[in-house]
Design a protein around this motif. Structure first.
Motif, PDB file in Angstrom:
ATOM      1  N   SER A  23      32.536  41.146  13.076  1.00 57.14           N
ATOM      2  CA  SER A  23      32.614  39.861  11.987  1.00 57.14           C
ATOM      3  C   SER A  23      31.987  39.094  11.660  1.00 57.14           C
ATOM      4  CB  SER A  23      33.327  38.299  13.020  1.00 57.14           C
ATOM      5  OG  SER A  23      32.124  38.278  13.701  1.00 57.14           O
ATOM      6  N   TRP A  24      30.486  39.563  10.744  1.00 55.83           N
ATOM      7  CA  TRP A  24      29.081  39.610  10.189  1.00 55.83           C
ATOM      8  C   TRP A  24      30.096  38.889   8.730  1.00 55.83           C
ATOM      9  CZ3 TRP A  24      24.958  37.646  12.552  1.00 55.83           C
ATOM     10  CH2 TRP A  24      24.528  38.119  13.242  1.00 55.83           C
ATOM     11  N   ARG A  26      32.761  38.232   7.282  1.00 58.11           N
ATOM     12  CA  ARG A  26      33.822  37.244   7.288  1.00 58.11           C
ATOM     13  C   ARG A  26      33.228  36.095   7.446  1.00 58.11           C
ATOM     14  NH1 ARG A  26      37.239  37.837  11.699  1.00 58.11           N
ATOM     15  NH2 ARG A  26      36.051  36.603  12.982  1.00 58.11           N
ATOM     16  N   GLU A  27      31.877  35.692   8.211  1.00 58.39           N
ATOM     17  CA  GLU A  27      31.256  34.504   9.177  1.00 58.39           C
ATOM     18  C   GLU A  27      31.029  34.178   8.095  1.00 58.39           C
ATOM     19  OE1 GLU A  27      32.491  33.830  13.765  1.00 58.39           O
ATOM     20  OE2 GLU A  27      30.568  35.519  13.503  1.00 58.39           O
ATOM     21  N   GLY A  28      29.892  35.524   7.401  1.00 60.25           N
ATOM     22  CA  GLY A  28      29.242  35.130   6.678  1.00 60.25           C
ATOM     23  C   GLY A  28      29.559  34.068   5.205  1.00 60.25           C
ATOM     24  N   ASP A  30      32.313  32.731   5.273  1.00 62.07           N
ATOM     25  CA  ASP A  30      33.393  30.903   6.002  1.00 62.07           C
ATOM     26  C   ASP A  30      31.957  29.871   5.546  1.00 62.07           C
ATOM     27  OD1 ASP A  30      35.164  32.207   6.339  1.00 62.07           O
ATOM     28  OD2 ASP A  30      35.299  31.969   8.453  1.00 62.07           O
ATOM     29  N   ALA A  31      30.573  29.958   5.881  1.00 65.26           N
ATOM     30  CA  ALA A  31      29.300  30.043   5.306  1.00 65.26           C
ATOM     31  C   ALA A  31      29.473  29.270   4.402  1.00 65.26           C
ATOM     32  CB  ALA A  31      28.228  29.955   6.379  1.00 65.26           C
ATOM     33  N   LEU A 123      20.737  31.800   3.967  1.00 66.21           N
ATOM     34  CA  LEU A 123      21.727  32.335   5.256  1.00 66.21           C
ATOM     35  C   LEU A 123      22.023  33.736   4.773  1.00 66.21           C
ATOM     36  CD1 LEU A 123      23.931  28.949   5.900  1.00 66.21           C
ATOM     37  CD2 LEU A 123      22.257  29.348   6.904  1.00 66.21           C
ATOM     38  N   THR A 124      21.630  34.423   6.153  1.00 67.26           N
ATOM     39  CA  THR A 124      21.598  35.583   6.657  1.00 67.26           C
ATOM     40  C   THR A 124      23.004  36.417   7.252  1.00 67.26           C
ATOM     41  OG1 THR A 124      19.172  36.466   5.464  1.00 67.26           O
ATOM     42  CG2 THR A 124      20.034  38.259   6.448  1.00 67.26           C
ATOM     43  N   PHE A 125      23.789  37.398   6.767  1.00 69.98           N
ATOM     44  CA  PHE A 125      24.393  37.574   7.926  1.00 69.98           C
ATOM     45  C   PHE A 125      24.510  38.960   7.420  1.00 69.98           C
ATOM     46  CE2 PHE A 125      26.006  32.939   6.741  1.00 69.98           C
ATOM     47  CZ  PHE A 125      26.228  33.038   8.187  1.00 69.98           C
TER      48      PHE A 125
ATOM     49  N   TYR B  40      25.991  30.191  16.189  1.00 69.22           N
ATOM     50  CA  TYR B  40      27.135  30.666  15.254  1.00 69.22           C
ATOM     51  C   TYR B  40      27.445  32.144  15.111  1.00 69.22           C
ATOM     52  CZ  TYR B  40      29.997  31.391  10.850  1.00 69.22           C
ATOM     53  OH  TYR B  40      30.438  31.573  10.055  1.00 69.22           O
ATOM     54  N   LEU B 112      30.989  24.086  10.215  1.00 67.66           N
ATOM     55  CA  LEU B 112      29.508  24.435   9.628  1.00 67.66           C
ATOM     56  C   LEU B 112      29.047  23.691   8.528  1.00 67.66           C
ATOM     57  CD1 LEU B 112      31.253  28.134   8.577  1.00 67.66           C
ATOM     58  CD2 LEU B 112      29.031  27.563   9.997  1.00 67.66           C
TER      59      LEU B 112
END
Lengths: 125, 130
Positions: A23-24, A26-28, A30-31, A123-125, B40, B112
């Motif tokens: 999910s990295w 997708r969650e990145g 999102d941020a 921010l790194t995902f 998170y 977030l």
């Protein structure tokens, strides 16, 4: 790309994972969307395996996950128009600009270091 | 300096949570201020109220709560990442018709947007992940 053409920004989100498997990505994303929704200047950099997220013609897959290409298509609506991709990673994966869903600017490694310096938050995902 | 921590690793699965907690203690010991720990991705499991590790291992959930009690560090958990992983406070549990809750104070479910604000307002945001 020279320094003068590269804008300063508030938030740089670096995406280093492909669209499926975790999910990295997708969650990145999102941020990034939330940052933009809160009025921040957001840029995205697709690095390493993350360049696969940009491939055109992706399906949602068999796992019932939504997939991330619909989110990428929404970026413009959120005013996230500053898109970069790691050039050497595209070469490693054999991907050309015409294979991509969007039109990011390809950067060499040394320029990526400058890009990181020009953003207040990474921010790194 | 004013610090914040972004934690994205699951407790006991990766080193990330242990390292983040030790880093938090180290910077407080040096006289810096730690404003917020933001949880998170799989880091949200650090807020699991029901965590019951063996007694001879560090209790990470209690470790974060102690930081809040001793230094006023806010413990913010991304609500979207938490809900889909079964981490709900009393309010969310009741809203979703669940019979129990898995997150409690001092952990707070938040958006977030808070991460972006904290990241931009602190001098340093340090990320810990797997």
């Amino acid at each position: 790309m020279s320094n003068a053409e590269m804008p300063d920004g508030d938030l740089l989100v670096i995406l280093r994972h492909g669209p499926h498997g975790t999910s990295w990505l997708r969650e990145g994303l999102d941020a990034a969307l939330v940052g933009a929704a809160f009025g921040r200047r957001v840029a995205l950099l697709f690095m390493g395996e993350g360049v696969l997220a940009l491939l055109d013609g992706q399906g949602a897959g068999a796992l019932g996950q939504k997939g991330t290409s619909p989110t990428l298509e929404m970026l413009e609506m959120y005013d996230i128009e500053t898109l970069y991709v790691e050039g050497p990673a595209m070469a490693r994966y054999g991907i050309a600009q015409q294979d991509l869903l969007l039109a990011p600017v390809a950067l060499e490694d040394t320029v990526i270091a400058e890009l990181v310096e020009r953003h207040a938050l990474i921010l790194t995902f | 300096m004013r610090y914040a921590i972004l934690l994205m690793g699951a407790p006991y699965s990766d080193q990330a949570s242990h390292s983040a907690l030790r880093f938090a203690r180290a910077l407080l010991a040096r006289g810096h201020r730690l404003e917020t720990v933001f949880f998170y991705h799989d880091g949200v499991y650090n807020a699991a109220r029901l965590a019951a590790p063996p007694q001879d291992e560090p209790h990470l959930v209690d470790g974060w709560a102690a930081l809040h009690a001793e230094h006023g560090v806010t413990l913010q958990v991304c609500i979207a990442a938490a809900l889909r992983r079964g981490l709900l406070d009393e309010r969310e549990a009741s809203r979703h018709g669940k019979s129990g809750h898995s997150v409690e104070a001092p952990f707070e479910l938040t958006g977030l947007g808070q991460l972006v604000d904290v990241g931009l307002s602190c001098d340093r945001l340090v990320t810990f992940g797997p």
